[in-house]
Design an enzyme around this catalytic site. Structure first.
Site, PDB file in Angstrom:
ATOM      1  N   CYS A   1       3.479   8.484   0.929  1.00 31.53           N
ATOM      2  CA  CYS A   1       4.016   7.558   1.925  1.00 31.53           C
ATOM      3  C   CYS A   1       4.262   6.226   1.226  1.00 31.53           C
ATOM      4  CB  CYS A   1       3.005   7.434   3.059  1.00 31.53           C
ATOM      5  SG  CYS A   1       3.503   6.279   4.343  1.00 31.53           S
TER       6      CYS A   1
ATOM      7  N   CYS B   1       7.084  -4.501  16.131  1.00 33.90           N
ATOM      8  CA  CYS B   1       6.778  -3.480  17.132  1.00 33.90           C
ATOM      9  C   CYS B   1       5.351  -3.737  17.606  1.00 33.90           C
ATOM     10  CB  CYS B   1       6.926  -2.092  16.526  1.00 33.90           C
ATOM     11  SG  CYS B   1       8.602  -1.826  15.899  1.00 33.90           S
TER      12      CYS B   1
ATOM     13  N   CYS C   1       2.222  -1.880  16.194  1.00 32.18           N
ATOM     14  CA  CYS C   1       2.148  -1.691  14.739  1.00 32.18           C
ATOM     15  C   CYS C   1       1.522  -2.900  14.074  1.00 32.18           C
ATOM     16  CB  CYS C   1       3.554  -1.458  14.168  1.00 32.18           C
ATOM     17  SG  CYS C   1       3.605  -1.431  12.365  1.00 32.18           S
TER      18      CYS C   1
ATOM     19  N   CYS D   1       6.906  -6.801   7.432  1.00 29.92           N
ATOM     20  CA  CYS D   1       8.079  -6.282   8.142  1.00 29.92           C
ATOM     21  C   CYS D   1       8.624  -7.400   9.024  1.00 29.92           C
ATOM     22  CB  CYS D   1       7.687  -5.071   8.993  1.00 29.92           C
ATOM     23  SG  CYS D   1       9.100  -4.249   9.773  1.00 29.92           S
TER      24      CYS D   1
ATOM     25  N   CYS E   1      -0.290   5.441   8.130  1.00 25.24           N
ATOM     26  CA  CYS E   1       0.945   4.687   7.970  1.00 25.24           C
ATOM     27  C   CYS E   1       1.085   3.786   9.188  1.00 25.24           C
ATOM     28  CB  CYS E   1       2.144   5.626   7.917  1.00 25.24           C
ATOM     29  SG  CYS E   1       2.115   6.693   6.489  1.00 25.24           S
TER      30      CYS E   1
ATOM     31  N   GLU F   1       0.814  -1.202   0.000  1.00 26.65           N
ATOM     32  CA  GLU F   1       0.000   0.000   0.000  1.00 26.65           C
ATOM     33  C   GLU F   1       0.852   1.257   0.000  1.00 26.65           C
ATOM     34  OE1 GLU F   1      -4.268  -1.445   1.758  1.00 26.65           O
ATOM     35  OE2 GLU F   1      -3.024  -0.153   2.981  1.00 26.65           O
TER      36      GLU F   1
HETATM   37  N1  SAH Z   1       9.563   0.796   9.839  1.00 28.67           N
HETATM   38  C1  SAH Z   1       9.733   2.187   9.828  1.00 28.67           C
HETATM   39  C2  SAH Z   1       8.802   2.913   8.879  1.00 28.67           C
HETATM   40  C3  SAH Z   1       7.362   2.428   8.820  1.00 28.67           C
HETATM   41  S1  SAH Z   1       6.335   2.692  10.246  1.00 28.67           S
HETATM   42  C4  SAH Z   1       9.568   2.759  11.223  1.00 28.67           C
HETATM   43  O1  SAH Z   1       9.164   2.024  12.113  1.00 28.67           O
HETATM   44  O2  SAH Z   1       9.920   3.913  11.410  1.00 28.67           O
HETATM   45  C5  SAH Z   1       5.872   4.395  10.097  1.00 28.67           C
HETATM   46  C6  SAH Z   1       5.432   5.021  11.423  1.00 28.67           C
HETATM   47  O3  SAH Z   1       4.111   4.612  11.810  1.00 28.67           O
HETATM   48  C7  SAH Z   1       6.343   4.658  12.578  1.00 28.67           C
HETATM   49  O4  SAH Z   1       6.697   5.782  13.334  1.00 28.67           O
HETATM   50  C8  SAH Z   1       5.465   3.735  13.372  1.00 28.67           C
HETATM   51  O5  SAH Z   1       5.908   3.688  14.664  1.00 28.67           O
HETATM   52  C9  SAH Z   1       4.093   4.351  13.185  1.00 28.67           C
HETATM   53  N2  SAH Z   1       3.010   3.450  13.563  1.00 28.67           N
HETATM   54  C10 SAH Z   1       2.955   2.131  13.401  1.00 28.67           C
HETATM   55  N3  SAH Z   1       1.787   1.624  13.866  1.00 28.67           N
HETATM   56  C11 SAH Z   1       1.077   2.667  14.327  1.00 28.67           C
HETATM   57  C12 SAH Z   1      -0.223   2.782  14.921  1.00 28.67           C
HETATM   58  N4  SAH Z   1      -1.011   1.744  15.106  1.00 28.67           N
HETATM   59  N5  SAH Z   1      -0.631   4.014  15.283  1.00 28.67           N
HETATM   60  C13 SAH Z   1       0.152   5.102  15.051  1.00 28.67           C
HETATM   61  N6  SAH Z   1       1.367   5.036  14.497  1.00 28.67           N
HETATM   62  C14 SAH Z   1       1.841   3.834  14.129  1.00 28.67           C
HETATM   63 FE1  SF4 Z   2       8.166  -2.616  11.181  1.00 25.07          FE
HETATM   64 FE2  SF4 Z   2       5.948  -1.433  12.097  1.00 25.07          FE
HETATM   65 FE3  SF4 Z   2       8.105  -1.588  13.644  1.00 25.07          FE
HETATM   66 FE4  SF4 Z   2       8.134   0.063  11.529  1.00 25.07          FE
HETATM   67  S1  SF4 Z   2       6.804   0.235  13.325  1.00 25.07           S
HETATM   68  S2  SF4 Z   2       9.759  -1.377  12.164  1.00 25.07           S
HETATM   69  S3  SF4 Z   2       6.886  -1.142  10.084  1.00 25.07           S
HETATM   70  S4  SF4 Z   2       6.894  -3.340  12.892  1.00 25.07           S
END
Ligand code: SAH
Ligand code: SF4
Length: 368
Positions: free
Chosen positions: A111, A122, A125, A118, A348, A98
């Site tokens: 974006c 996290c 996420c 991934c 995102c 996406e």
């Molecule tokens: N992997 C990279 C880039 C993709 S994630 C990273 O982690 O930076 C992009 C952003 O979205 C990151 O800051 C992540 O922490 C945030 N994010 C992920 N899940 C989220 C959620 N459920 N609510 C708000 N932000 C979220």
């Molecule tokens: Fe991967 Fe989501 Fe963590 Fe970014 S925030 S490194 S996309 S698991």
């Protein structure tokens, strides 16, 4: 059944300038042809060789037999009531990613995803709960941006700066620094002055903190850096952003201090997702300020976007604003990011989840 592309011609999208010169040399063509082609592909946005009228007819016909200028297929395109647009792109092997466009008054950021899924997990996420499928190729990364341009009809690349697609944020699915080579190639293509010509100041790469690659990214690409920090203590960050066990906060912030942007007035963005009763206390805010001392920084406070099965809740508005106030009072800009495109699940970090579910449902319906 997943649809796959059976067109085996070599895709020119995603080759670096040097690779394109090499590819044409194999066909017995001189390097200036590469420059002309580059202009057609990345400045004009042309995908049909027949339309590339500065090239000889023979050459165009020969190219079309063995090569192509492709785009990822659009599986779905949705536009939110606030203008945010989201695409689900289908890649040649049937996998999907996406991409989101977030319009603002006089500019707009795309974006872009760097991986299907991934490898990191996290805890807040949704992408992290999906099994990692694979790295995206340079062509698939640039292709997302080019397909977004197609959608807005924004070709040729505007020479006076684009209104709709002026910026790129590597914040979609995946960890870009775990796919460094391909991301670097894609961004080098995007920054090339004879084509899309986005300046490095208009590109931001977001990482969960892959310390060795941060250094390379600074030296080789020099794009803006965003760090997904989310916690100010190692014990909590180990839990929220597990890669912290490998590269803890102190090492990560050292890498930020060495990052080239921090010495020429550009700031590093720290992303901080607001999780109720987890990382959102006054003490956390004060500690954040203390940690970032000496780093030219901007803090993006992101309201947590809940997804089915998530163990967290979003902090209250009052809490978020109190947190922002403390950070602001210490002299840091700390905008609270308003969630965009909520009605189409475009935030995102939770990309693809909704469409994935929808597909699973329809597959089940087919086999039932
Ligand atoms: N992997 C990279 C880039 C993709 S994630 C990273 O982690 O930076 C992009 C952003 O979205 C990151 O800051 C992540 O922490 C945030 N994010 C992920 N899940 C989220 C959620 N459920 N609510 C708000 N932000 C979220
Ligand atoms: Fe991967 Fe989501 Fe963590 Fe970014 S925030 S490194 S996309 S698991």
């Amino acid at each position: 059944m997943m649809s796959t592309d059976t067109d085996e011609r070599i895709d020119l999208v995603g080759l670096t300038r040097e690779e394109l010169v090499g590819e044409l040399a194999r066909l017995g063509e001189k390097p200036f042809r590469a420059k002309q082609l580059w202009h057609w592909i990345y400045h004009q946005g042309e995908t049909d060789f027949a339309e590339m009228t500065t090239l000889s007819k023979d050459f165009r016909a020969k190219l079309a037999e063995t090569h192509k200028v492709s785009r990822p297929g659009v599986a779905t395109e949705q536009t939110s009531i606030d203008g945010t647009r989201k695409w689900l792109f289908r890649l040649a092997d049937g996998k999907e990613v996406e991409t989101v466009h977030i319009p603002e008054e006089d500019r707009g950021a795309v974006c872009v995803s760097s991986q299907v899924g991934c490898t990191l997990a996290c805890k807040f996420c949704h992408t992290g709960t999906q099994p990692m499928v694979r790295n995206l190729t340079p062509g698939e990364i640039v292709g997302q941006f080019m397909a977004a341009r197609d959608s807005y009809g924004e070709w040729p690349s505007p020479s006076d700066g684009s209104r709709n697609l002026s910026n790129i944020v590597m914040m979609g699915m995946g960890e870009p620094l775990f796919n460094y080579e391909n991301v670097a190639k894609a961004l080098t293509i995007v920054m090339d002055g004879d084509g899309i010509a986005l300046s490095k100041r208009r590109i931001t790469l977001s990482t969960s903190g892959i310390v060795p690659e941060i250094e390379r990214c600074g030296a080789e690409l020099g794009v803006n850096l965003a760090i997904s920090l989310h916690a100010v203590r190692d014990d909590l960050r180990d839990e929220l952003v597990p890669i912290n066990k490998k590269w803890p906060i102190a090492e990560l912030l050292d890498a930020c201090r060495r990052y080239p942007t921090s010495s020429n007035a550009r700031r590093i963005t720290f992303e901080y997702v607001m999780l109720k009763d987890v990382n959102d206390s006054d003490a956390d805010a004060h500690e954040l300020v203390r940690l970032l001392k000496g780093i030219p920084a901007k803090i993006n406070l992101i309201p947590f976007n809940p997804w089915p099965g998530a163990v967290y809740e979003c902090s209250s508005n009052n809490r978020i604003h109190r947190f922002a106030e403390i950070v602001n009072d210490a002299g840091y800009s700390s905008p609270v990011r308003t969630p965009r495109g909520r009605d189409i699940m475009a935030a995102c970090g939770q990309l693809k989840s909704a469409s994935e579910r929808a597909r699973k449902f329809s597959e089940r319906a087919q086999t039932a």
